[in-house]
Design an enzyme around this catalytic site. Structure first.
Site, PDB file in Angstrom:
ATOM      1  NE  ARG A  58      63.668  75.224  73.161  1.00 40.02           N
ATOM      2  CZ  ARG A  58      62.491  74.995  73.750  1.00 40.02           C
ATOM      3  NH1 ARG A  58      61.955  75.912  74.505  1.00 40.02           N
ATOM      4  NH2 ARG A  58      61.870  73.850  73.588  1.00 40.02           N
ATOM      5  CD  GLU A  95      59.105  64.578  74.799  1.00 40.36           C
ATOM      6  OE1 GLU A  95      59.757  65.518  74.329  1.00 40.36           O
ATOM      7  OE2 GLU A  95      59.535  63.809  75.667  1.00 40.36           O
TER       8      GLU A  95
HETATM    9  P1  AMP Z   1      59.160  66.670  68.783  1.00 37.94           P
HETATM   10  O1  AMP Z   1      58.125  67.242  67.862  1.00 37.94           O
HETATM   11  O2  AMP Z   1      58.609  65.621  69.691  1.00 37.94           O
HETATM   12  O3  AMP Z   1      60.380  66.194  68.035  1.00 37.94           O
HETATM   13  O4  AMP Z   1      59.593  67.843  69.753  1.00 37.94           O
HETATM   14  C1  AMP Z   1      60.525  68.804  69.327  1.00 37.94           C
HETATM   15  C2  AMP Z   1      60.143  70.200  69.731  1.00 37.94           C
HETATM   16  O5  AMP Z   1      59.631  70.259  71.068  1.00 37.94           O
HETATM   17  C3  AMP Z   1      61.342  71.097  69.681  1.00 37.94           C
HETATM   18  O6  AMP Z   1      60.938  72.352  69.135  1.00 37.94           O
HETATM   19  C4  AMP Z   1      61.806  71.228  71.118  1.00 37.94           C
HETATM   20  O7  AMP Z   1      62.166  72.553  71.396  1.00 37.94           O
HETATM   21  C5  AMP Z   1      60.612  70.775  71.965  1.00 37.94           C
HETATM   22  N1  AMP Z   1      60.939  69.671  72.872  1.00 37.94           N
HETATM   23  C6  AMP Z   1      60.409  68.423  72.831  1.00 37.94           C
HETATM   24  N2  AMP Z   1      60.867  67.644  73.803  1.00 37.94           N
HETATM   25  C7  AMP Z   1      61.743  68.387  74.499  1.00 37.94           C
HETATM   26  C8  AMP Z   1      62.589  68.122  75.613  1.00 37.94           C
HETATM   27  N3  AMP Z   1      62.606  66.923  76.230  1.00 37.94           N
HETATM   28  N4  AMP Z   1      63.385  69.119  76.054  1.00 37.94           N
HETATM   29  C9  AMP Z   1      63.371  70.338  75.436  1.00 37.94           C
HETATM   30  N5  AMP Z   1      62.607  70.647  74.387  1.00 37.94           N
HETATM   31  C10 AMP Z   1      61.795  69.696  73.902  1.00 37.94           C
END
Ligand code: AMP
Length: 175
Positions: A58, A95
């Protein structure tokens, strides 16, 4: 309408307990999409940025649009095995799971100021990994930009601890 109002929350996707912040509604709306890209482009139009880097998948959507708006090039940071040339890689935690991402060797020139873009920052693991790849490539990242920040998950704070400022168009409380 505010940018936030175009983003719906889907509970328990892709796993139980996750509140998925879905940006497809923002992309589908001509005004919303333009507003989001214009707002990011306006913030960086007078900054000395050399190139935009976006995180698969995205981050490609917003990153490329902003690069076009600012008259800059775009560097894709991709999931492992997708880039055909020589790459620098890094493993990272999500996550919901673990993954590996890569950047082409030579995509970022030494000393280039890079604006890092993704749709959302949660724990910051993905963005920190991308930051690591860009810095190991010889680039500098002063600020990373997101459409959505989930501040309670601490990602923005983690990036700031690595001397990378964080800007987001909107925030959602909770995880
Ligand atoms: P993080 O590495 O935990 O900061 O997660 C960020 C990445 O995971 C981004 O590329 C987001 O597109 C996706 N992502 C993580 N959590 C979510 C969420 N709650 N909703 C949508 N996309 C998420």
């Amino acid at each position: 309408m505010s940018i936030k109002s175009y983003i719906r929350t889907v509970p328990d996707y892709p796993k139980p307990g996750i509140l998925f912040r879905d940006i497809t509604g923002l992309l589908e709306n001509a005004e919303g999409l333009r507003e989001a890209v214009d707002a990011i482009a306006a913030r960086y139009s007078n900054r000395p940025i050399d190139i935009i880097a976006g995180i698969e998948a995205r981050g490609f959507i917003f990153g490329t649009a902003v690069a076009y708006a600012l008259g800059l090039g775009f560097v894709p940071i991709r999931k492992a095995g997708k880039l055909p040339g020589e790459v620098i890689g890094v493993g990272y935690e999500l996550e919901y799971g673990t993954d590996r991402m890569e950047i082409h060797v030579g995509a970022v020139r030494q000393g280039a100021e890079v604006l890092l873009i993704d749709d959302l920052i949660a724990t910051g693991g993905t963005a920190l990994a991308a930051l690591d790849l860009i810095r190991r490539s010889g680039g500098q990242v002063t600020e990373a930009c997101f459409v959505v920040d989930l501040p309670e998950l601490g990602g923005a704070e983690r990036l700031r601890a690595f001397e990378c400022d964080v800007f987001a168009l909107c925030t959602f409380e909770g995880h």
